[in-house]
Write an enzyme that holds these catalytic residues in place. Structure first.
Site, PDB file in Angstrom:
ATOM      1  N   GLN A 245     -36.356  26.809 -15.077  1.00 14.83           N
ATOM      2  CA  GLN A 245     -36.450  25.464 -15.682  1.00 14.83           C
ATOM      3  C   GLN A 245     -35.872  24.329 -14.620  1.00 14.83           C
ATOM      4  O   GLN A 245     -36.046  23.096 -14.746  1.00 14.83           O
ATOM      5  CB  GLN A 245     -35.393  25.483 -16.879  1.00 14.83           C
ATOM      6  CG  GLN A 245     -36.113  26.284 -17.863  1.00 14.83           C
ATOM      7  CD  GLN A 245     -34.962  26.224 -19.038  1.00 14.83           C
ATOM      8  OE1 GLN A 245     -34.645  27.343 -19.517  1.00 14.83           O
ATOM      9  NE2 GLN A 245     -34.669  25.229 -19.679  1.00 14.83           N
ATOM     10  N   ARG A 358     -20.950  18.347 -24.833  1.00 15.07           N
ATOM     11  CA  ARG A 358     -22.068  18.225 -25.801  1.00 15.07           C
ATOM     12  C   ARG A 358     -21.662  18.494 -27.210  1.00 15.07           C
ATOM     13  O   ARG A 358     -21.862  17.813 -28.347  1.00 15.07           O
ATOM     14  CB  ARG A 358     -23.381  18.632 -25.375  1.00 15.07           C
ATOM     15  CG  ARG A 358     -24.325  17.977 -26.305  1.00 15.07           C
ATOM     16  CD  ARG A 358     -25.734  18.331 -25.521  1.00 15.07           C
ATOM     17  NE  ARG A 358     -26.094  17.451 -24.655  1.00 15.07           N
ATOM     18  CZ  ARG A 358     -27.142  16.543 -24.766  1.00 15.07           C
ATOM     19  NH1 ARG A 358     -27.584  16.277 -25.844  1.00 15.07           N
ATOM     20  NH2 ARG A 358     -27.253  15.601 -23.787  1.00 15.07           N
ATOM     21  N   ARG A 390     -31.202  26.099 -26.107  1.00 17.31           N
ATOM     22  CA  ARG A 390     -31.894  25.081 -26.867  1.00 17.31           C
ATOM     23  C   ARG A 390     -30.835  24.328 -27.869  1.00 17.31           C
ATOM     24  O   ARG A 390     -30.214  24.939 -28.651  1.00 17.31           O
ATOM     25  CB  ARG A 390     -32.867  25.555 -27.601  1.00 17.31           C
ATOM     26  CG  ARG A 390     -33.840  24.477 -28.303  1.00 17.31           C
ATOM     27  CD  ARG A 390     -34.751  25.220 -28.982  1.00 17.31           C
ATOM     28  NE  ARG A 390     -36.027  24.366 -29.210  1.00 17.31           N
ATOM     29  CZ  ARG A 390     -37.298  24.570 -29.820  1.00 17.31           C
ATOM     30  NH1 ARG A 390     -37.472  25.873 -29.964  1.00 17.31           N
ATOM     31  NH2 ARG A 390     -38.144  23.740 -29.858  1.00 17.31           N
ATOM     32  N   PHE A 392     -27.846  22.955 -26.422  1.00 19.00           N
ATOM     33  CA  PHE A 392     -26.705  22.946 -25.469  1.00 19.00           C
ATOM     34  C   PHE A 392     -25.517  22.453 -25.965  1.00 19.00           C
ATOM     35  O   PHE A 392     -24.908  21.638 -25.292  1.00 19.00           O
ATOM     36  CB  PHE A 392     -27.447  21.977 -24.504  1.00 19.00           C
ATOM     37  CG  PHE A 392     -26.621  21.879 -22.976  1.00 19.00           C
ATOM     38  CD1 PHE A 392     -26.871  22.862 -22.242  1.00 19.00           C
ATOM     39  CD2 PHE A 392     -25.729  21.174 -22.850  1.00 19.00           C
ATOM     40  CE1 PHE A 392     -26.462  22.944 -20.940  1.00 19.00           C
ATOM     41  CE2 PHE A 392     -24.895  20.959 -21.407  1.00 19.00           C
ATOM     42  CZ  PHE A 392     -25.395  22.128 -20.449  1.00 19.00           C
ATOM     43  N   GLU A 761     -34.964  19.928 -28.637  1.00 11.03           N
ATOM     44  CA  GLU A 761     -33.917  20.397 -29.205  1.00 11.03           C
ATOM     45  C   GLU A 761     -33.380  20.114 -30.849  1.00 11.03           C
ATOM     46  O   GLU A 761     -32.844  20.748 -31.532  1.00 11.03           O
ATOM     47  CB  GLU A 761     -32.610  20.074 -28.291  1.00 11.03           C
ATOM     48  CG  GLU A 761     -32.855  20.893 -26.905  1.00 11.03           C
ATOM     49  CD  GLU A 761     -31.585  20.454 -25.843  1.00 11.03           C
ATOM     50  OE1 GLU A 761     -30.777  21.283 -25.533  1.00 11.03           O
ATOM     51  OE2 GLU A 761     -31.468  19.274 -25.661  1.00 11.03           O
TER      52      GLU A 761
END
Length: 809
Positions: A245, A358, A390, A392, A761
């Site tokens: 990615q 996050r 996905r 995060f 996400e």
């Protein structure tokens, strides 16, 4: 695991009839019909650009690339213990194996023995300390893949090690004060209190809730495993085909491992067979090792790990352990919250710090929290180094507040939806997050209102209560949960992208951009954007492989920003070409350049109509530039990582889901009967692709919270669930028989690409509703007298433990 459920569990009384007025989303919606009529190439359901290749087997993945003459194959020898010291390696025994060309150890790496993403603490091959069971210690290169694997499998025999007691759980790491990065603290008060004042307010609140929660991790389980194919080029250069990615990061890591400059390394990726975050940073180990072997042997080298080794070597979604203390009033409104989050980071930092950031920034989810004290710790354990997945960290942060609110509602004997509503962010007030970003695009109120009505939530809730009153064994549960998810990288400078657009003299168009395609439809949307900008058919546009020699210094395709960033960059490049063509058309045929119109493969200029390719041919003869680069940087972002405040997100995506389950209280078996999803993607670029993303995210998130259980042996540190035989992911049979998915109508208030919103996400949080519906059914087994101590994943065993607890009182 989610076992097969008897057919009796699937029977539905009349009260549970599906939508009667065909309210399910139709791909020929009014907005889409208008887009078709206007000749638009965005806002319509365009098939995935590789769909035909996928179903016919024509799509080329890294392992499908024809092997060059002389290609060798690499396999990794793995540490047999989770903690200890590497004393020696019997290299002669490995070299004597059939087909072995060379065995590499850390001493053979010409550059840096490191593939750490942020902190340089991740060795390519083990030196000295053994950090986890499965850590690569040596690499075998042989004539065939089977020969390389057979030699690498001798690791337990050829490695002499000294073992030690491993640290496995985040709680153990936290107790030892053992972390991969410094702890993070976010204390914020709407009334100016410090943490002591916040905790005092919690203590003085009318009600108080204290507790702990365990939420497990999740394996990415991409269909295509980790693979890199390195080919040495002239002048010491290296060409690496890599399933990744983040090609630019692979370029830098390989350059460091080889001891060369970045311009000597070209990384290319046409497509991945899934990534889900597992190929953002962790493809680095395989790219580096294949490249080192190729350099030292001057031959192409392919490194493709099998599923078991992939599980044992690479990391996954972080599991989290929480300890919370919350004060609230009689309506369930939170007055103050303190929470400690501890993640299982694994043996190295990898991306654990931004994942925790996050998580802390998503603890609020859709709710205004006036007083918060949050503490995040990334526990250092003797396990695989956990990484992106996905969401995060967002899902791990948001699940905690949802668990707290659900517990508050059950303690107050109220509908959990009412308690959730009481805590929603406002618009004119109560609209500032704990990290001091103002929520300016709040649509959660109307979105939830629409879903509540369309799903028949209230009527079904009453019907379920009646059903449960007469059903002693089978219990039904229902839950509605909301989502607010921030879109952008927390690191400001990652929010940039570049693209190249070439128009050829026959009117065909070639696009290259910095994003990577992993099945999510990024290339399809980018092609739609370019086709729309130039007013041509989608079929004229082709998107080529991501390549560091074409667009440089790219960001990872992650954080749901792929289309936002690369779509804008490609639009910028196409716009410049359109302006060149318009000026050429006006000069040749009269009129003003601003009046030239491009649509449906035709160009309107000076009262004339030309085909697009005709104008392109004229522009070429007039020496007009028919290619351009484009660039985009997301505006308005800021983040102070030390103060944990700023505007880290360009906008928020919203959604909500209603799930209904039935649970067998004797076995813990359960079944999802119906799911109603309403998700906000702004003005959809491609409704078909977006709905597919929402559906897939929902099922994947459901797997995380209900059946995908990771188990490490507490003494040896072996990951026991390292294959499909022991690690269960959802299948088609786990999809609900009634699956209603709709896209919420409304433009993005920010100037995103065609006012769309990210969709990768955010919908992964929608299946929170499944977990809490199971919890609702478990609570019904105890007459709703006890708040169920259900942990995630809610496997049948976990459900039975929770049922026993509520029935025992």
């Amino acid at each position: 695991m989610n076992k097969p459920v008897p057919s009796t569990l699937l029977q539905r009384p009349a009260a549970f009839a599906p939508y009667q007025d065909n309210q399910q989303l139709r791909l020929d919606s009014h907005a889409e019909a208008r887009a078709h009529q206007a000749g638009a190439r965005v806002g319509i359901s365009q098939a995935h650009e590789s769909a035909q290749l996928h179903v016919t087997g024509g799509a080329t993945y890294t392992d499908d690339i024809p092997e060059l003459a002389g290609t060798l194959h690499c396999a990794l020898g793995l540490a047999p213990v989770a903690a200890g010291r590497l004393l020696s390696i019997d290299l002669d025994a490995l070299r004597a194996m059939p087909g072995v060309v060379r065995v590499f150890t850390a001493e053979d790496i010409p550059g840096a023995n490191d593939w750490g993403s942020i902190v340089h603490d991740d060795p390519i091959l083990c030196v000295g300390d053994i950090r986890y069971l499965g850590q690569p210690v040596f690499a075998v290169v042989a004539e065939t893949r089977d020969q390389a694997r057979r030699a690498a499998a001798l690791a337990r025999q050829v490695l002499r090690v000294e073992s030690a007691q491993p640290v496995i759980t985040p709680q153990q790491a936290h107790a030892k004060g053992q972390y991969v990065v410094d702890p993070m603290h976010l204390v914020r008060s709407s009334s100016g209190l410090d943490e002591a004042g916040i905790r005092a307010r919690i203590t003085a609140a009318p009600h108080r809730l204290q507790g702990q929660l365990d939420v497990g991790g999740q394996e990415q389980f991409y269909l295509e495993g980790q693979i890199s194919y390195a080919t040495p080029k002239e002048g010491g250069a290296m060409h690496v085909h890599c399933s990744t990615q983040h090609p630019s990061e692979m370029q830098h890591l390989v350059a460091h491992a080889l001891g060369v400059q970045a311009h000597a390394v070209q990384v290319e990726c046409r497509r991945m067979g899934g990534g889900f975050g597992g190929k953002e940073s962790q493809s680095g180990l395989f790219a580096c090792m294949a490249s080192v072997a190729a350099r030292l042997l001057a031959r192409p080298v392919k490194l493709r790990v099998d599923r078991d080794d992939d599980f044992l070597i690479t990391g996954r979604r972080h599991c989290f352990w929480y300890e919370y203390d919350v004060g609230y009033d009689d309506a369930g409104r939170i007055l103050g919250a303190a929470i400690t989050m501890v993640s299982r980071a694994g043996h190295s930092a990898d991306l654990s710090a931004p994942v925790m950031t996050r998580a802390l920034c998503h603890f609020d989810n859709a709710y205004w929290l006036p007083e918060v004290a949050m503490h995040g710790y990334c526990g250092k354990t003797n396990t695989q180094s956990n990484t992106a997945f996905r969401g995060f960290g967002g899902p791990q942060g948001a699940i905690a507040i949802e668990y707290i609110l659900d517990s508050i509602a059950r303690g107050l004997q109220q509908d959990p939806l009412a308690v959730r509503r009481a805590n929603f962010y406002g618009r004119a007030e109560h609209n500032v997050t704990p990290y001091l970003q103002t929520v300016r695009d709040n649509v959660i109120h109307e979105l939830v209102d629409q879903l509540e009505e369309r799903s028949g939530y209230q009527a079904r809730r009453a019907a379920i209560a009646s059903y449960n009153a007469t059903s002693p064994v089978l219990k039904r549960g229902l839950a509605l949960t909301p989502v607010k998810f921030g879109i952008s990288f927390n690191v400001k400078h990652f929010n940039q992208a570049g693209a190249l657009v070439h128009v050829y003299t026959d009117g065909s168009i070639l696009v290259n951009h910095g994003g990577t395609e992993m099945g999510q439809g990024l290339n399809t949307k980018v092609a739609q954007v370019v086709a729309h900008e130039l007013g041509v058919a989608f079929e004229r546009v082709r998107v080529t492989a991501t390549d560091t020699s074409k667009v440089a210094n790219t960001s990872a395709t992650a954080a749901s920003t792929g289309t936002d960033l690369n779509g804008k960059a490609a639009q910028d490049a196409a716009r410049q070409i359109r302006e060149h063509l318009a000026a050429c058309a006006a000069a040749r045929h009269g009129g003003k350049a601003d009046d030239v119109r491009f649509a449906n493969d035709q160009v309107q200029v000076g009262g004339k109509q030309l085909s697009f390719e005709t104008l392109v041919g004229q522009a070429y003869t007039d020496r007009v530039q028919l290619w351009s680069d484009g660039f985009y940087a997301t505006p308005g972002l800021s983040w102070d990582k030390d103060k944990m405040q700023g505007n880290p997100f360009y906008y928020f995506a919203y959604g909500a889901a209603v799930s209904e389950v039935v649970v067998d209280t004797l076995t813990g078996e359960w079944k999802l009967l119906r799911a109603d999803l309403l998700h906000d993607v702004g003005r959809s670029l491609n409704p078909a692709v977006d709905i597919g993303q929402v559906e897939g995210a929902f099922i994947q998130g459901m797997g995380w919270l209900t059946m995908e259980e990771l188990v490490w042996h507490p003494q040896s540190g072996l990951l026991l669930t390292h294959a499909p035989s022991t690690y269960k992911i959802p299948t088609a049979n786990d999809c609900p028989p009634e699956f209603n998915v709709q896209l919420f109508e409304g433009d993005n208030v920010e100037d995103s690409i065609h006012r769309s919103k990210a969709v990768g996400e955010p919908p992964l949080l929608l299946p929170f509703s499944v977990f809490f519906a199971i919890r609702d059914a478990v609570a019904a087994a105890g007459g709703h007298r006890i708040v169920p101590p259900l942990q995630a994943p809610a496997t049948s065993e976990a459900i039975l433990r929770a049922i026993s607890a509520v029935q025992a009182g």
